[in-house]
Scaffold this motif. Structure first.
Motif, PDB file in Angstrom:
ATOM      1  N   GLN A 163       0.840  -1.198   0.000  1.00  0.00           N
ATOM      2  CA  GLN A 163       0.000   0.000   0.000  1.00  0.00           C
ATOM      3  C   GLN A 163       0.876   1.249   0.000  1.00  0.00           C
ATOM      4  O   GLN A 163       1.895   1.302   0.687  1.00  0.00           O
ATOM      5  CB  GLN A 163      -0.885   0.004   1.239  1.00  0.00           C
ATOM      6  N   ASN A 190      -5.739  10.771  -1.017  1.00  0.00           N
ATOM      7  CA  ASN A 190      -6.146   9.859   0.051  1.00  0.00           C
ATOM      8  C   ASN A 190      -6.783   8.565  -0.457  1.00  0.00           C
ATOM      9  O   ASN A 190      -7.346   7.808   0.337  1.00  0.00           O
ATOM     10  CB  ASN A 190      -7.096  10.548   1.039  1.00  0.00           C
ATOM     11  N   GLN A 191      -6.704   8.290  -1.759  1.00  0.00           N
ATOM     12  CA  GLN A 191      -7.135   6.991  -2.279  1.00  0.00           C
ATOM     13  C   GLN A 191      -5.933   6.035  -2.232  1.00  0.00           C
ATOM     14  O   GLN A 191      -5.447   5.571  -3.270  1.00  0.00           O
ATOM     15  CB  GLN A 191      -7.638   7.115  -3.708  1.00  0.00           C
ATOM     16  N   ASP A 192      -5.442   5.793  -1.032  1.00  0.00           N
ATOM     17  CA  ASP A 192      -4.242   4.980  -0.891  1.00  0.00           C
ATOM     18  C   ASP A 192      -4.495   3.596  -1.468  1.00  0.00           C
ATOM     19  O   ASP A 192      -5.460   2.918  -1.107  1.00  0.00           O
ATOM     20  CB  ASP A 192      -3.838   4.897   0.573  1.00  0.00           C
ATOM     21  N   ASN A 196      -2.999   2.059  10.734  1.00  0.00           N
ATOM     22  CA  ASN A 196      -4.055   2.819  11.386  1.00  0.00           C
ATOM     23  C   ASN A 196      -5.109   1.821  11.867  1.00  0.00           C
ATOM     24  O   ASN A 196      -5.883   1.277  11.076  1.00  0.00           O
ATOM     25  CB  ASN A 196      -4.674   3.812  10.404  1.00  0.00           C
ATOM     26  N   VAL A 232     -11.082   6.240  11.795  1.00  0.00           N
ATOM     27  CA  VAL A 232     -11.014   7.495  11.049  1.00  0.00           C
ATOM     28  C   VAL A 232      -9.579   7.707  10.591  1.00  0.00           C
ATOM     29  O   VAL A 232      -8.642   7.119  11.140  1.00  0.00           O
ATOM     30  CB  VAL A 232     -11.471   8.693  11.918  1.00  0.00           C
ATOM     31  N   PRO A 233      -9.374   8.548   9.555  1.00  0.00           N
ATOM     32  CA  PRO A 233      -8.002   8.825   9.111  1.00  0.00           C
ATOM     33  C   PRO A 233      -7.151   9.369  10.261  1.00  0.00           C
ATOM     34  O   PRO A 233      -7.646  10.056  11.162  1.00  0.00           O
ATOM     35  CB  PRO A 233      -8.192   9.868   8.011  1.00  0.00           C
ATOM     36  N   GLU A 258      -1.377  11.273   5.794  1.00  0.00           N
ATOM     37  CA  GLU A 258      -2.614  10.846   6.442  1.00  0.00           C
ATOM     38  C   GLU A 258      -2.887   9.371   6.123  1.00  0.00           C
ATOM     39  O   GLU A 258      -2.914   8.966   4.967  1.00  0.00           O
ATOM     40  CB  GLU A 258      -3.785  11.708   5.983  1.00  0.00           C
ATOM     41  N   MET A 259      -3.101   8.608   7.187  1.00  0.00           N
ATOM     42  CA  MET A 259      -3.283   7.169   7.054  1.00  0.00           C
ATOM     43  C   MET A 259      -4.767   6.830   7.108  1.00  0.00           C
ATOM     44  O   MET A 259      -5.477   7.250   8.023  1.00  0.00           O
ATOM     45  CB  MET A 259      -2.543   6.448   8.185  1.00  0.00           C
ATOM     46  N   GLN A 260      -5.210   6.052   6.132  1.00  0.00           N
ATOM     47  CA  GLN A 260      -6.621   5.669   6.075  1.00  0.00           C
ATOM     48  C   GLN A 260      -6.899   4.501   7.024  1.00  0.00           C
ATOM     49  O   GLN A 260      -6.001   3.685   7.302  1.00  0.00           O
ATOM     50  CB  GLN A 260      -7.002   5.295   4.651  1.00  0.00           C
ATOM     51  N   PRO A 261      -8.124   4.405   7.559  1.00  0.00           N
ATOM     52  CA  PRO A 261      -8.444   3.348   8.528  1.00  0.00           C
ATOM     53  C   PRO A 261      -8.156   1.957   7.984  1.00  0.00           C
ATOM     54  O   PRO A 261      -8.510   1.629   6.848  1.00  0.00           O
ATOM     55  CB  PRO A 261      -9.947   3.552   8.779  1.00  0.00           C
ATOM     56  N   ASN A 281      -5.480   0.663   6.973  1.00  0.00           N
ATOM     57  CA  ASN A 281      -4.379   0.557   6.028  1.00  0.00           C
ATOM     58  C   ASN A 281      -3.046   0.440   6.750  1.00  0.00           C
ATOM     59  O   ASN A 281      -2.860   0.978   7.847  1.00  0.00           O
ATOM     60  CB  ASN A 281      -4.348   1.765   5.099  1.00  0.00           C
TER      61      ASN A 281
END
Length: 547
Positions: free
Chosen positions: A71, A77-79, A442, A446-447, A507-510, A512
């Protein structure tokens, strides 16, 4: 599309589509030629006459492709999960060509950029770094984007790219690649060719930019080869090793030793303490051992903190520099040329006036001496610690690390900071450096953007330039000595092109997880474990080296 600029200090951005791969039709495996540029039979015959010093760069069989998957951070933010493959690395008489592919294997929409370090080739033995060739308008040579929106991308479609770099030196047989956002890809072999591969015969990128590629498509682009006057960036990996009595900075072929004045001198004095004399003698041995005999000049510079008047600080800095110069001259048999300067408080390396001002002032009180290094006289097998020399001035060189598909398979320890979990993986020796790989996850709903910098990440009074970037505050501590290894800096010669060799955290997405690296100068072979100082996550003891 807008021009792509060289890396800036702090955040380093690489266009994900720009930093993606080109397919290399390379069906045969070849042996990289002898590193000394000699016929192997001649070398074998010469070996019977006289022993040849072992080279830390072994012969390597090329077995493309070299693939990583994981990843990566995207600027919208579309990791996404990226499969990145290096399909070839060719050295011609003019330049070096990197071929690579990108395939996104899950959700992906619109034009996005991979927030990774710029594509860079590293020779881990010499510490040289090579950045992509550009024209005068800062456009990279190689695969050409069909329009200003960039490259057409679709989940399951494979984009093929090539990029050009300065010609790697003949002795470089393997490099470490960074820029995919998937950590450091070590052990990538360099293949010597008379001519690079032909340009794509039927680039379909312009058409697919209008209609959109389909899963399973291979997307190819027009190629633009470097023209005369191409802008080259060849930099150095700058290392910093600290101890209670001295620190050593290594930038290319220049070494600077800083003796800490609080250990060397009593308050308001320019005479060495009895304990300091042994330290200066160790410094003299290190100097005599490392200096290039063809460049016998040594510059000794005294520095003070910001307290006191300018005149007082200037006089004291000169007097202390002269004291150190005198001891060095007494201890060294070789005829060296010494120059003495005093800079007073004009050149602090730690910022005073903050909450750690006492520590910063102590670090700024120092006597430095700089000289050119004899690169031909370095340890080839990592070496052991030597008696009578400064530990911070030892450089340990190992063979380049082999390629591994997954640096995150083994987890040494896991620590948390809020909803963010840090998984620590084994260290890897790579030439004169050590790679620390970590995974951030994460675990919340939430991010999250963990605070990896700031006061928690920087040791009190630590040198500012070696504490930048998201993982810039990370350090490696040797458990049996007081030596602390800071994150290596990539120095391309200007302030704008100077940054830590550590990846940024965005910023880390939930749910991920993200693979990140930080690179440090290597300890000797006898060191089997190190303590990782991981900023807000605290210290992780007993981090071993990978087998």
């Amino acid at each position: 599309m807008p021009p792509i600029h060289p890396p800036a200090s702090g955040r380093l951005l690489a266009a994900g589509a720009l930093a993606t791969t080109a397919v290399l039709v390379l069906s045969s495996c070849g042996i990289v030629r002898d590193l000394r540029g000699e016929d192997p039979q001649d070398v074998e015959a010469a070996a019977e006459e006289e022993p040849i010093e072992e080279d830390p760069r072994p012969e390597v069989e090329a077995a493309f492709p070299y693939t990583r998957e994981g990843q990566i951070f995207q600027d919208n933010n579309q990791d996404s999960t990226l499969r990145f493959s290096i399909t070839g690395l060719e050295r011609t008489d003019e330049y070096t060509v990197l071929y690579y592919e990108n395939t996104y294997v899950d959700h992906f929409e619109g034009v996005v950029r991979n927030l990774a370090m710029p594509n860079t080739l590293i020779d881990p033995v010499s510490g040289q770094a090579f950045w992509q060739l550009m024209d005068e308008d800062d456009y990279f040579y190689g695969s050409v984007a069909p329009d200003e929106d960039g490259y057409p991308v679709e989940v399951g479609a494979t984009n093929e790219y090539r990029r050009y770099f300065p010609r790697l030196p003949d002795e470089v047989a393997q490099v470490t690649f960074v820029g995919s956002g998937l950590g450091a890809m070590t052990g990538i072999p360099v293949v010597d060719v008379d001519e690079e591969q032909p340009d794509p015969e039927d680039p379909n990128g312009p058409d697919l930019a209008l209609t959109g590629p389909e899963p399973g498509d291979y997307v190819r682009f027009e190629n633009r080869r470097p023209e005369p006057g191409a802008v080259e960036y060849v930099g150095e990996m700058e290392s910093f090793v600290d101890s209670e009595v001295a620190s050593t900075t290594r930038d290319g072929d220049t070494e600077t030793v800083a003796l800490k004045a609080d250990v060397m001198f009593d308050f308001d004095s320019a005479e060495l303490t009895s304990e300091a004399e042994d330290v200066v003698r160790e410094a003299a041995t290190s100097l005599e051992r490392n200096i290039d005999p063809a460049a016998p000049e040594v510059t000794v510079i005294g520095h003070t903190d910001g307290t006191g008047t300018d005149a007082y600080n200037q006089d004291l800095s000169v007097e202390r520099a002269e004291t150190v110069r005198d001891i060095l001259e007494e201890e060294i048999d070789t005829d060296l040329i010494f120059a003495v300067e005093g800079r007073g408080s004009d050149e602090p390396i730690a910022e005073e006036g903050g909450p750690d001002t006492e520590e910063a002032e102590a670090r700024n009180r120092r006597v430095e001496f700089s000289y050119s290094v004899d690169r031909s006289n370095e340890e080839n097998e990592g070496g052991g610690r030597e008696d009578g020399v400064l530990g911070s001035s030892e450089r340990h060189v190992f063979p380049p690390a082999p390629f591994v598909e997954d640096d995150t398979a083994e987890v040494v320890d896991s620590v948390t900071d809020g909803d963010v979990r840090l998984d620590v993986h084994p260290l890897r020796r790579d030439g004169a450096y050590v790679i620390s790989t970590v995974t951030l996850t994460n675990t919340g709903d939430v991010p999250a953007l963990p605070d990896m910098g700031g006061e928690d990440a920087v040791s009190p009074g630590g040198p500012t330039e070696f504490s930048q970037g998201a993982l810039g505050g990370f350090q490696l501590l040797e458990p049996d000595t007081d030596l602390v290894r800071y994150v290596t800096q990539l120095n391309f010669g200007t302030e704008e092109n100077y940054s830590g060799f550590a990846e940024e955290v965005h910023e880390m997405q939930p749910g991920n997880e993200y693979q990140l690296i930080a690179v440090f100068p290597a300890p000797p072979a006898e060191v089997e474990e190190l303590t990782l100082r991981a900023g807000p996550f605290g210290e992780v003891d007993g981090v071993p080296f990978a087998d």
